[in-house]
Design a protein around this motif. Structure first.
Motif, mmCIF file in Angstrom:
data_model
loop_
_atom_site.group_PDB
_atom_site.id
_atom_site.type_symbol
_atom_site.label_atom_id
_atom_site.label_comp_id
_atom_site.label_asym_id
_atom_site.label_seq_id
_atom_site.Cartn_x
_atom_site.Cartn_y
_atom_site.Cartn_z
ATOM 1 N N TRP A 1 12.653 5.155 3.084
ATOM 2 C CA TRP A 1 12.653 5.861 4.371
ATOM 3 C C TRP A 1 11.369 6.669 4.538
ATOM 4 C CZ3 TRP A 1 12.302 10.986 5.804
ATOM 5 C CH2 TRP A 1 12.566 11.241 7.159
ATOM 6 N N PRO A 2 10.828 6.753 5.754
ATOM 7 C CA PRO A 2 11.096 5.871 6.884
ATOM 8 C C PRO A 2 10.090 4.730 6.877
ATOM 9 C CG PRO A 2 9.810 7.726 7.633
ATOM 10 C CD PRO A 2 9.974 7.908 6.151
ATOM 11 N N SER A 3 10.484 3.541 7.239
ATOM 12 C CA SER A 3 9.587 2.390 7.166
ATOM 13 C C SER A 3 8.381 2.553 8.072
ATOM 14 C CB SER A 3 10.345 1.115 7.527
ATOM 15 O OG SER A 3 10.896 1.201 8.836
ATOM 16 N N TRP A 4 8.554 3.266 9.211
ATOM 17 C CA TRP A 4 7.428 3.450 10.136
ATOM 18 C C TRP A 4 6.374 4.395 9.560
ATOM 19 C CZ3 TRP A 4 7.275 8.578 10.866
ATOM 20 C CH2 TRP A 4 8.479 9.294 10.813
ATOM 21 N N GLY A 5 6.756 5.176 8.551
ATOM 22 C CA GLY A 5 5.811 6.123 7.960
ATOM 23 C C GLY A 5 5.067 5.576 6.764
ATOM 24 N N GLU A 6 5.296 4.292 6.422
ATOM 25 C CA GLU A 6 4.666 3.662 5.259
ATOM 26 C C GLU A 6 4.819 4.519 4.004
ATOM 27 O OE1 GLU A 6 0.672 2.564 6.120
ATOM 28 O OE2 GLU A 6 1.225 1.136 7.676
ATOM 29 N N PRO A 7 6.059 4.723 3.543
ATOM 30 C CA PRO A 7 6.289 5.569 2.364
ATOM 31 C C PRO A 7 5.838 4.933 1.055
ATOM 32 C CG PRO A 7 8.324 4.521 3.058
ATOM 33 C CD PRO A 7 7.308 4.179 4.107
ATOM 34 N N MET A 8 5.555 3.611 1.084
ATOM 35 C CA MET A 8 5.111 2.929 -0.126
ATOM 36 C C MET A 8 3.786 2.216 0.157
ATOM 37 S SD MET A 8 8.680 1.459 -1.761
ATOM 38 C CE MET A 8 9.077 0.376 -0.384
ATOM 39 N N VAL A 9 3.265 1.547 -0.869
ATOM 40 C CA VAL A 9 2.019 0.815 -0.736
ATOM 41 C C VAL A 9 2.252 -0.623 -1.210
ATOM 42 C CG1 VAL A 9 1.210 1.441 -3.034
ATOM 43 C CG2 VAL A 9 -0.455 0.846 -1.278
ATOM 44 N N GLU A 10 1.593 -1.576 -0.576
ATOM 45 C CA GLU A 10 1.735 -2.976 -0.980
ATOM 46 C C GLU A 10 0.816 -3.243 -2.180
ATOM 47 O OE1 GLU A 10 2.083 -7.381 1.074
ATOM 48 O OE2 GLU A 10 0.861 -5.834 2.063
ATOM 49 N N LEU A 11 1.431 -3.551 -3.334
ATOM 50 C CA LEU A 11 0.677 -3.756 -4.566
ATOM 51 C C LEU A 11 0.045 -5.144 -4.613
ATOM 52 C CD1 LEU A 11 3.286 -2.226 -7.022
ATOM 53 C CD2 LEU A 11 1.435 -1.068 -5.816
ATOM 54 N N GLU A 12 0.819 -6.104 -4.209
ATOM 55 C CA GLU A 12 0.348 -7.468 -4.053
ATOM 56 C C GLU A 12 1.195 -8.083 -2.955
ATOM 57 O OE1 GLU A 12 2.205 -10.028 -7.466
ATOM 58 O OE2 GLU A 12 1.457 -8.168 -8.355
ATOM 59 N N SER A 13 0.988 -9.347 -2.658
ATOM 60 C CA SER A 13 1.662 -9.941 -1.512
ATOM 61 C C SER A 13 3.174 -9.742 -1.584
ATOM 62 C CB SER A 13 1.339 -11.437 -1.450
ATOM 63 O OG SER A 13 1.978 -12.027 -0.332
ATOM 64 N N ASN A 14 3.718 -8.966 -0.596
ATOM 65 C CA ASN A 14 5.156 -8.744 -0.428
ATOM 66 C C ASN A 14 5.813 -8.018 -1.611
ATOM 67 O OD1 ASN A 14 5.228 -10.061 2.127
ATOM 68 N ND2 ASN A 14 5.276 -12.051 1.080
ATOM 69 N N ILE A 15 5.042 -7.279 -2.364
ATOM 70 C CA ILE A 15 5.599 -6.437 -3.428
ATOM 71 C C ILE A 15 5.090 -5.016 -3.217
ATOM 72 C CG2 ILE A 15 5.683 -5.979 -5.907
ATOM 73 C CD1 ILE A 15 5.419 -8.929 -6.421
ATOM 74 N N TYR A 16 6.032 -4.070 -3.123
ATOM 75 C CA TYR A 16 5.696 -2.691 -2.765
ATOM 76 C C TYR A 16 6.058 -1.730 -3.894
ATOM 77 C CZ TYR A 16 4.958 -4.432 1.939
ATOM 78 O OH TYR A 16 4.478 -5.119 3.028
ATOM 79 N N GLY A 17 5.351 -0.616 -3.926
ATOM 80 C CA GLY A 17 5.617 0.400 -4.942
ATOM 81 C C GLY A 17 5.259 1.787 -4.447
ATOM 82 N N MET A 18 5.448 2.770 -5.323
ATOM 83 C CA MET A 18 5.206 4.168 -4.975
ATOM 84 C C MET A 18 3.706 4.429 -4.833
ATOM 85 S SD MET A 18 7.962 5.764 -7.682
ATOM 86 C CE MET A 18 7.938 7.465 -7.107
ATOM 87 N N VAL A 19 3.371 5.400 -3.997
ATOM 88 C CA VAL A 19 1.973 5.754 -3.734
ATOM 89 C C VAL A 19 1.491 6.704 -4.827
ATOM 90 C CG1 VAL A 19 0.377 6.826 -2.103
ATOM 91 C CG2 VAL A 19 2.303 5.462 -1.252
ATOM 92 N N THR A 20 0.371 6.374 -5.453
ATOM 93 C CA THR A 20 -0.136 7.187 -6.547
ATOM 94 C C THR A 20 -1.267 8.101 -6.084
ATOM 95 O OG1 THR A 20 -0.908 7.109 -8.832
ATOM 96 C CG2 THR A 20 -1.916 5.550 -7.300
ATOM 97 N N GLY A 21 -1.537 9.142 -6.898
ATOM 98 C CA GLY A 21 -2.636 10.056 -6.596
ATOM 99 C C GLY A 21 -2.239 11.503 -6.464
ATOM 100 N N ASP A 22 -0.934 11.811 -6.554
ATOM 101 C CA ASP A 22 -0.471 13.195 -6.373
ATOM 102 C C ASP A 22 -0.485 13.910 -7.715
ATOM 103 O OD1 ASP A 22 0.541 15.505 -5.362
ATOM 104 O OD2 ASP A 22 2.595 14.786 -5.161
ATOM 105 N N SER A 23 -1.656 14.372 -8.133
ATOM 106 C CA SER A 23 -1.783 15.027 -9.437
ATOM 107 C C SER A 23 -1.269 16.458 -9.434
ATOM 108 C CB SER A 23 -3.245 15.012 -9.899
ATOM 109 O OG SER A 23 -4.069 15.712 -8.986
ATOM 110 N N SER A 24 -0.893 16.986 -8.254
ATOM 111 C CA SER A 24 -0.222 18.292 -8.167
ATOM 112 C C SER A 24 1.089 18.075 -7.420
ATOM 113 C CB SER A 24 -1.100 19.311 -7.433
ATOM 114 O OG SER A 24 -1.468 18.827 -6.159
ATOM 115 N N PRO A 25 2.085 17.455 -8.062
ATOM 116 C CA PRO A 25 3.259 16.957 -7.358
ATOM 117 C C PRO A 25 4.167 18.015 -6.783
ATOM 118 C CG PRO A 25 3.539 16.769 -9.731
ATOM 119 C CD PRO A 25 2.129 17.185 -9.501
ATOM 120 N N VAL A 26 3.935 19.292 -7.086
ATOM 121 C CA VAL A 26 4.788 20.324 -6.513
ATOM 122 C C VAL A 26 4.692 20.358 -4.996
ATOM 123 C CG1 VAL A 26 3.067 22.164 -6.667
ATOM 124 C CG2 VAL A 26 5.489 22.741 -6.762
#
Length: 437
Positions: free
Chosen positions: A91-116
């Motif tokens: 959720w929500p799909s319109w907000g692009e909460p994930m990233v496409e790693l390869e064709s039609n495979i999605y995962g979590m967005v990385t880079g939040d080194s201060s996750p608080v």
């Protein structure tokens, strides 16, 4: 049986109507499956009966994700939920909460080194740069390969300004009950990591800063110098020696202990009838009294009342902020640490929720602080930005009628009102007290 290498720890939470009802940690395997501590079994989450739940996945340097709908989880059978098949799985799909790693495979967005904060911004890029060439289990190792290098900086830059779409739900301590076996499937946007099992970072409980009562300096006893005696007339009688009178000591008057402010007005809709209730908070005793509803003790001397509808159920919650430690304590809901000594609490409805996480009320109060020394606004699990300067008073409120709070400041020295993305105006003078609701 060949074991698939493990990548990192993952935190799984189940939520139904606001607060978390069950949670636990699990391992993320190299193939994207979440498994139990033995590295192969399905994840069992104790603490809840059969029912429909949202599934939330959290990781130390990736943005949190959550299933878009509640799913039925049972204690008698396992459930597989696969986040990787498309953006619509989070959720929500319109907000692009994930990233496409390869064709039609999605995962979590990385880079939040201060996750608080749940936001990827320049602070994360700076943290990665400061840790460059380091090796180990680090927040700044966003590629999870055991070292901090240019790849980590590139991923952070590519994902800049992205933030978690998961509402600011709070963890709770689950009570063991029948075993629950949902198994979400997640693939993180990372290069192939080394097959090592990292040691989780221990949680740190902040130590409250003790208050120091200064020892009053006693008033010194003055020495009285007597006036010299007059010279007597010439007479055969010898002149007597002058007598020095004993000075009378000045009594030491103790400095009275200042009394705390007697009451603080803290109105809110405590019974959910759609109207504000008259209420007070007594800081010397921690007493909350709501007219016609009741009295309760919550908090202690020095705490700041921060009542609000934190769980979105339509009722105002009794809550305090402890400025000495950054503790937020919401009665019957949660406790967390957010902020530091000197920060000003500014809870309000900065973000809209509509998933049913807040019951019948789509708006819930966000935990937030304003740091007057730098103009920092930090809204928990949403964003942080700089607006204002040293000495400005934070005045969040719904200034444009969209039912959400805008970030705003009042500058007493000039009477300036500055409302982010809305307006700037001069209204008031030195010594005036700003009022907003």
């Amino acid at each position: 049986m060949t074991l698939i290498p493990l990548v990192d720890w993952i935190f799984i939470q189940l939520t139904y109507n606001g607060p978390v009802v069950a949670e636990r940690s699990a391992f993320l395997r190299k193939d994207g499956m979440l498994v139990d501590d033995d590295g192969s079994s399905l994840v069992s989450i104790p603490g809840q009966d059969d029912g429909y739940y949202y599934v939330v996945i959290r990781q130390r340097n990736h943005l949190d994700i959550m299933s878009p709908f509640r799913h039925y989880l049972s204690t008698s059978s396992s459930t597989l939920y696969d986040f990787t098949t498309g953006q619509s799985q989070a959720w929500p799909s319109w907000g692009e909460p994930m990233v496409e790693l390869e064709s039609n495979i999605y995962g979590m967005v990385t880079g939040d080194s201060s996750p608080v904060f749940g936001l990827i911004d320049s602070a994360d890029q700076t943290a990665i740069w400061n840790d460059r060439d380091r090796i180990g289990y680090l927040y700044t190792d966003v590629t999870l390969d055991g070292s901090v290098d240019s790849d980590d900086r590139d991923y952070c830059w590519d994902n800049r300004n992205k933030y978690s779409m998961v509402p600011g739900i709070m963890p709770s301590s689950p009570t063991p009950s029948p075993t629950l076996t949902p198994t979400p499937r997640v693939i993180t946007p990372t290069p192939t990591p080394s097959p090592i099992t990292p040691t989780p970072s221990p949680s740190v409980t902040p130590t409250p800063t003790p208050s120091v009562t200064p020892t009053p300096t006693p008033s010194s006893t003055p020495t009285v110098t007597p006036s010299p005696s007059a010279t007597p007339s010439v007479t055969p009688t010898p002149t007597p020696s002058p007598i020095t009178p004993t000075p009378v000591p000045t009594p030491v008057v103790p400095t009275p202990t200042p009394k705390p402010e007697y009451v603080i007005l803290e109105s809110g809709d405590y019974d959910g009838d759609g109207m504000s209730d008259i209420a007070i908070f007594r800081p010397d005793t921690g007493l909350w009294a709501v007219r016609g509803l009741g009295r309760v003790y919550f908090g202690s001397s020095g705490d700041i009342p921060v009542s609000g509808d934190y769980d979105g159920d339509g009722y105002t919650d009794v809550a305090i902020f402890r400025p000495s430690t950054g503790l937020w304590s919401i009665r019957g809901y949660t406790r967390c640490y957010y902020g530091a000594s000197g920060d000003i609490p500014v809870p309000s409805e900065y973000r809209w929720y509509w998933l049913g996480l807040g019951g019948n009320n789509p708006w819930a109060t966000n935990i937030a602080i304003f740091r007057s020394s730098s103009g920092l606004w930090a809204i928990r699990r949403y964003t942080r930005l700089y607006y204002g300067s040293n000495g400005d008073k934070p005045m969040p409120g719904d200034y444009d009628g969209n039912s959400l709070a805008e970030i705003a400041i009042f500058r007493e020295s000039s009477g300036l009102w500055a409302i982010k993305r809305v307006t700037r105006a001069y209204y008031g003078d030195t010594g005036d007290i700003p009022v907003s609701r």
